[in-house]
Scaffold this motif. Sequence first.
Motif, PDB file in Angstrom:
ATOM      1  N   PHE A  90       0.838  -1.197   0.000  1.00  0.00           N
ATOM      2  CA  PHE A  90       0.000   0.000   0.000  1.00  0.00           C
ATOM      3  C   PHE A  90       0.871   1.245   0.000  1.00  0.00           C
ATOM      4  O   PHE A  90       2.068   1.192   0.288  1.00  0.00           O
ATOM      5  N   SER A  91       0.252   2.371  -0.324  1.00  0.00           N
ATOM      6  CA  SER A  91       0.888   3.679  -0.203  1.00  0.00           C
ATOM      7  C   SER A  91       0.325   4.359   1.028  1.00  0.00           C
ATOM      8  O   SER A  91      -0.839   4.143   1.377  1.00  0.00           O
ATOM      9  N   MET A  92       1.139   5.175   1.667  1.00  0.00           N
ATOM     10  CA  MET A  92       0.655   5.894   2.849  1.00  0.00           C
ATOM     11  C   MET A  92       1.145   7.337   2.794  1.00  0.00           C
ATOM     12  O   MET A  92       2.207   7.634   2.265  1.00  0.00           O
ATOM     13  N   SER A  93       0.315   8.201   3.334  1.00  0.00           N
ATOM     14  CA  SER A  93       0.650   9.610   3.433  1.00  0.00           C
ATOM     15  C   SER A  93       0.187  10.089   4.802  1.00  0.00           C
ATOM     16  O   SER A  93      -0.958   9.860   5.190  1.00  0.00           O
ATOM     17  N   VAL A  94       1.081  10.733   5.528  1.00  0.00           N
ATOM     18  CA  VAL A  94       0.755  11.244   6.850  1.00  0.00           C
ATOM     19  C   VAL A  94       1.027  12.745   6.845  1.00  0.00           C
ATOM     20  O   VAL A  94       2.123  13.185   6.491  1.00  0.00           O
ATOM     21  N   GLU A  95      -0.004  13.510   7.193  1.00  0.00           N
ATOM     22  CA  GLU A  95       0.130  14.958   7.265  1.00  0.00           C
ATOM     23  C   GLU A  95      -0.151  15.383   8.708  1.00  0.00           C
ATOM     24  O   GLU A  95      -1.159  14.993   9.284  1.00  0.00           O
ATOM     25  N   CYS A  96       0.773  16.156   9.268  1.00  0.00           N
ATOM     26  CA  CYS A  96       0.670  16.543  10.672  1.00  0.00           C
ATOM     27  C   CYS A  96       0.502  18.053  10.807  1.00  0.00           C
ATOM     28  O   CYS A  96       1.190  18.826  10.150  1.00  0.00           O
ATOM     29  N   LYS A  97      -0.429  18.425  11.644  1.00  0.00           N
ATOM     30  CA  LYS A  97      -0.641  19.822  12.034  1.00  0.00           C
ATOM     31  C   LYS A  97      -0.694  19.835  13.552  1.00  0.00           C
ATOM     32  O   LYS A  97      -0.905  18.798  14.183  1.00  0.00           O
ATOM     33  N   ASP A  98      -0.517  20.991  14.135  1.00  0.00           N
ATOM     34  CA  ASP A  98      -0.594  21.074  15.592  1.00  0.00           C
ATOM     35  C   ASP A  98      -1.936  20.531  16.069  1.00  0.00           C
ATOM     36  O   ASP A  98      -2.993  20.970  15.628  1.00  0.00           O
ATOM     37  N   GLY A  99      -1.899  19.509  16.921  1.00  0.00           N
ATOM     38  CA  GLY A  99      -3.110  18.962  17.518  1.00  0.00           C
ATOM     39  C   GLY A  99      -3.890  17.963  16.691  1.00  0.00           C
ATOM     40  O   GLY A  99      -4.921  17.468  17.129  1.00  0.00           O
ATOM     41  N   ARG A 100      -3.410  17.616  15.482  1.00  0.00           N
ATOM     42  CA  ARG A 100      -4.127  16.606  14.680  1.00  0.00           C
ATOM     43  C   ARG A 100      -3.202  15.993  13.635  1.00  0.00           C
ATOM     44  O   ARG A 100      -2.211  16.582  13.224  1.00  0.00           O
ATOM     45  N   ILE A 101      -3.583  14.808  13.219  1.00  0.00           N
ATOM     46  CA  ILE A 101      -2.816  14.075  12.214  1.00  0.00           C
ATOM     47  C   ILE A 101      -3.802  13.452  11.228  1.00  0.00           C
ATOM     48  O   ILE A 101      -4.860  12.965  11.619  1.00  0.00           O
ATOM     49  N   ARG A 102      -3.476  13.515   9.944  1.00  0.00           N
ATOM     50  CA  ARG A 102      -4.309  12.880   8.925  1.00  0.00           C
ATOM     51  C   ARG A 102      -3.482  11.788   8.246  1.00  0.00           C
ATOM     52  O   ARG A 102      -2.417  12.050   7.697  1.00  0.00           O
ATOM     53  N   ALA A 103      -3.985  10.569   8.320  1.00  0.00           N
ATOM     54  CA  ALA A 103      -3.308   9.419   7.709  1.00  0.00           C
ATOM     55  C   ALA A 103      -4.154   8.920   6.543  1.00  0.00           C
ATOM     56  O   ALA A 103      -5.357   8.732   6.683  1.00  0.00           O
ATOM     57  N   SER A 104      -3.514   8.722   5.395  1.00  0.00           N
ATOM     58  CA  SER A 104      -4.187   8.220   4.195  1.00  0.00           C
ATOM     59  C   SER A 104      -3.468   6.970   3.720  1.00  0.00           C
ATOM     60  O   SER A 104      -2.239   6.952   3.626  1.00  0.00           O
ATOM     61  N   PHE A 105      -4.242   5.938   3.423  1.00  0.00           N
ATOM     62  CA  PHE A 105      -3.695   4.693   2.893  1.00  0.00           C
ATOM     63  C   PHE A 105      -4.435   4.379   1.596  1.00  0.00           C
ATOM     64  O   PHE A 105      -5.657   4.448   1.546  1.00  0.00           O
ATOM     65  N   SER A 106      -3.683   4.024   0.535  1.00  0.00           N
ATOM     66  CA  SER A 106      -4.299   3.759  -0.771  1.00  0.00           C
ATOM     67  C   SER A 106      -3.404   2.831  -1.593  1.00  0.00           C
ATOM     68  O   SER A 106      -2.370   2.377  -1.118  1.00  0.00           O
TER      69      SER A 106
END
Length: 122
Positions: A90-106
């Motif tokens: 799989f591919s993964m992308s993790v984007e981090c901002k103060d107080g939250r994280i967005r993880a995408s798997f595709s």
Amino acid sequence: MRTMLSAAAVALALVGCATVETVPPLSVVDVVPVEGKSASQLCHASRDWAALNFRDSKSAIQVFDADRGQMIGRGVLPVYVMGVPISVSFSMSVECKDGRIRASFSDYAILNRPGYCGGPGL
């Protein structure tokens, strides 16, 4: 001659074992709130997760930029279906901002589906 034919038959059968099957397009995205953590701390924590979950995290992580709060990579993990191990890439992308994280798997692909080589099949 008979030995050569037997070896060729075994080789052809094993080629089927190396088949890669793509899965219909599927993307999993989740945003997780994390109180009191900076983007940099979350990005480093995601790299730590990759180090603990992949045999070779250095090859799995293709981009790591804590200043931009981004990690991108590709991985392979075992998934057990009715006790049978299946390797899924799989591919993964993790984007981090103060107080939250967005993880995408595709971009999921099944690397060794049972049944191609006389296994139990699914």
